[in-house]
Design a protein around this motif. Structure first.
Motif, PDB file in Angstrom:
ATOM      1  N   LEU A 345       3.470   9.983  59.667  1.00 53.84           N
ATOM      2  CA  LEU A 345       2.184  10.301  60.300  1.00 53.84           C
ATOM      3  C   LEU A 345       1.904  11.786  60.409  1.00 53.84           C
ATOM      4  O   LEU A 345       0.802  12.193  60.770  1.00 53.84           O
ATOM      5  CB  LEU A 345       2.127   9.675  61.707  1.00 53.84           C
ATOM      6  CG  LEU A 345       2.028   8.147  61.768  1.00 53.84           C
ATOM      7  CD1 LEU A 345       2.068   7.674  63.223  1.00 53.84           C
ATOM      8  CD2 LEU A 345       0.746   7.648  61.096  1.00 53.84           C
ATOM      9  N   TYR A 349      -1.436  13.648  61.988  1.00 49.00           N
ATOM     10  CA  TYR A 349      -1.319  14.032  63.399  1.00 49.00           C
ATOM     11  C   TYR A 349      -0.552  15.343  63.482  1.00 49.00           C
ATOM     12  O   TYR A 349       0.359  15.589  62.681  1.00 49.00           O
ATOM     13  CB  TYR A 349      -0.609  12.933  64.211  1.00 49.00           C
ATOM     14  CG  TYR A 349      -1.465  11.699  64.362  1.00 49.00           C
ATOM     15  CD1 TYR A 349      -2.311  11.552  65.460  1.00 49.00           C
ATOM     16  CD2 TYR A 349      -1.466  10.701  63.386  1.00 49.00           C
ATOM     17  CE1 TYR A 349      -3.131  10.433  65.590  1.00 49.00           C
ATOM     18  CE2 TYR A 349      -2.281   9.589  63.498  1.00 49.00           C
ATOM     19  CZ  TYR A 349      -3.109   9.450  64.600  1.00 49.00           C
ATOM     20  OH  TYR A 349      -3.922   8.358  64.715  1.00 49.00           O
ATOM     21  N   ILE A 419       2.170   2.227  61.846  1.00 40.05           N
ATOM     22  CA  ILE A 419       1.860   3.435  61.076  1.00 40.05           C
ATOM     23  C   ILE A 419       0.500   3.283  60.392  1.00 40.05           C
ATOM     24  O   ILE A 419      -0.342   4.184  60.430  1.00 40.05           O
ATOM     25  CB  ILE A 419       2.982   3.719  60.040  1.00 40.05           C
ATOM     26  CG1 ILE A 419       4.251   4.152  60.782  1.00 40.05           C
ATOM     27  CG2 ILE A 419       2.556   4.757  59.022  1.00 40.05           C
ATOM     28  CD1 ILE A 419       5.510   4.172  59.933  1.00 40.05           C
ATOM     29  N   ARG A 423      -2.877   5.535  61.023  1.00 40.15           N
ATOM     30  CA  ARG A 423      -3.549   6.213  59.922  1.00 40.15           C
ATOM     31  C   ARG A 423      -5.009   5.796  59.848  1.00 40.15           C
ATOM     32  O   ARG A 423      -5.899   6.595  59.578  1.00 40.15           O
ATOM     33  CB  ARG A 423      -2.837   5.942  58.586  1.00 40.15           C
ATOM     34  CG  ARG A 423      -1.402   6.454  58.533  1.00 40.15           C
ATOM     35  CD  ARG A 423      -0.847   6.434  57.120  1.00 40.15           C
ATOM     36  NE  ARG A 423      -1.490   7.438  56.276  1.00 40.15           N
ATOM     37  CZ  ARG A 423      -1.090   8.704  56.188  1.00 40.15           C
ATOM     38  NH1 ARG A 423      -0.037   9.119  56.871  1.00 40.15           N
ATOM     39  NH2 ARG A 423      -1.736   9.549  55.432  1.00 40.15           N
TER      40      ARG A 423
END
Ligand SMILES: *Cc1c(COP(=O)(O)O)cnc(C)c1O
Length: 467
Positions: A345, A349, A419, A423
């Protein structure tokens, strides 16, 4: 679902004369309650048939989110799956029906569970003795600090009243020190979140003889391993202070290293976080305290009997089912899972501190700050996708902290789905930011006004109706 049984209070479902119970025949004769102690009028209890009651509460229970119905990546306060076997063990009538005052010769089995659990905890932590009495992590901290205080007092070293707490510590650390009647002195973190050794050195050179203890959480609140522990431990011990280890979340350490070997003198473990026991909504818990040899005579009496015994049974069952071999995998798996999510990620992020983390890590919001989508918005949008939100806006080191802990027992499939959703939210923040900012959309209640809720809490139904 939005029907009568779901949206109303049980009192609103009441129909005069309805009932769903029948009391057993009174076998004890009449007991006369003195007139002045009797009610003037009947209690305002709801009158409902059994089906209404069952449906009402079953529907309400479906509003709860827990580890048993979804992924719960709450950082700093491990929320992990609790195997049902442990519940079965704690519910065995031979344990559950024990009375704390029954003759000691009839409670040998329960005593053995406590002794064996303490022995396992000594083995896992490298410490000498444990007490199971504390009821929670914070209670354990208080107990441990009482041990430290009594130790210093036993040597007539009465001026040691300062407890060093890093600025990234869990809020209970300074609170426990204050409740114990000690004063708190903060030590700063470096930009990577670990203790600033220079600040510590300066502090100790000025205040060394007043230091009772230093409290540390390792891995710290950012999920980072404190590499300077040997140096920190030496500095604090050299000036006569003791080292306290906050082991609330011990899972990353299992199979990796032991606080006792690192030079810590006193620690607590949250059995309810590390060794199973469902603990949402504030309980029950247990915060056993361990000490190095020579400190066990300072254990205070902080609860009657053996503390929360049923929590101890669950912990012991958990340790036994993992066994000596598999318990060593707990730390490495917790670490692997957290790092996997972080790496998958970190292109969308903001990862303020790069590098290997342990069981948890912190993002500083979305990488693309131009969308105006905040950590709060991301957390709310996660609810729409059926996830519990991670810990947000803690630690205070970053503006948009988003703290994720997957725990050791989630599968690759669960982690991969999470995940994907994270996203997806990052993508939505770019393409349709309003959708994220106005989330949640799929929950029974939309976004609440946190400030209003904190400043003007309405804790009764009447208040809510009057408002
Ligand atoms: C949860 C936690 C505590 C407090 O434990 P309670 O059982 O909630 O009192 C203390 N320190 C750390 C690091 C924690 O995560």
């Amino acid at each position: 679902m939005n029907n009568r049984l779901y949206g109303n209070l049980i009192f609103e479902l009441s129909q005069p004369g309805r009932k769903g119970y029948s009391l057993p025949k009174n076998r004890f004769g009449d007991y006369h309650v003195p007139q002045e102690l009797r009610r003037q009028e009947d209690a305002a209890l709801p009158e409902c048939d059994e089906m209404t009651v069952v449906r009402h509460y079953t529907n309400l229970s479906a509003n709860n989110f827990g580890v048993d119905n979804g992924f719960y990546p709450l950082g700093s306060c491990t929320m992990k799956y609790n195997p049902k076997l442990n519940e079965e063990m704690a519910a065995l009538p031979q344990f559950a029906n024990l009375h704390p005052l029954q003759p000691a010769e009839t409670t040998k089995g329960a005593e053995a569970v406590c002794t064996l659990l303490c022995r396992a905890l000594c083995e896992l932590t490298g410490l000498h003795a444990f007490t199971l009495k504390p009821f929670a992590g914070a209670h354990g901290e208080l107990t441990g600090l009482m041990v430290i205080k009594r130790y210093h007092e036993s040597r007539s070293d009465d001026k040691r009243r300062l407890v060093i707490v890093p600025d990234s510590a869990h809020g209970t650390n300074p609170a426990s020190a204050a409740v114990c009647g000690l004063d708190i002195v903060e030590v700063k973190s470096l930009s990577d979140g670990t203790v600033d050794l220079e600040s510590l050195q300066t502090l100790l050179s000025q205040q060394g003889e007043n230091i009772a203890a230093m409290m540390m959480t390792n891995p710290n609140t950012l999920g980072l391993f404190e590499r300077q522990i040997p140096a920190i431990e030496k500095l604090v011990h050299d000036c006569g202070g003791l080292m306290y280890y906050d082991g609330a979340n011990l899972n990353p350490m299992l199979g990796a290293c032991r606080p006792g070997d690192m030079g810590f003198d006193v620690m607590h473990i949250n059995l309810h976080k590390t060794f199973s026991t469902p603990h949402g909504g504030g309980g029950p818990g247990a915060g056993p305290v361990g000490v190095r040899e020579g400190l066990e005579q300072f254990f205070p009496e902080v609860s009657p009997y053996h503390g929360n015994f049923a929590v101890a049974i669950r912990a012991y069952a958990y340790i036994l089912s993992l066994g000596r071999e598999h318990i060593k995998e707990v730390g490495p798996l917790a670490t692997l899972n957290a790092n996997y999510i972080k790496e998958q990620l970190k292109d969308v992020y903001e990862l303020p501190i790069d590098g290997l983390c342990k069981h948890e890590f912190v993002f500083d919001g979305l990488k693309d700050k131009s969308t105006g989508v905040t950590t709060m918005d991301v957390a709310k949008r996660l609810l729409d996708y059926g996830y519990h939100a991670p810990t947000i806006y803690f630690p205070l080191l970053f503006h948009e902290s988003l703290m994720i802990e997957p725990t050791e027992n989630e599968s690759l499939e669960t982690i991969s789905e999470f995940i994907q959703v994270m996203r997806q939210i990052a993508l939505e923040a770019k393409t349709d930011p309003e959708l994220v900012k106005s989330a949640p959309h799929n929950t029974p209640i939309g976004r609440v006004d946190d400030v209003l809720a904190a400043k003007h809490p309405m804790v009764t139904y009447r208040q809510l109706k009057e408002a």
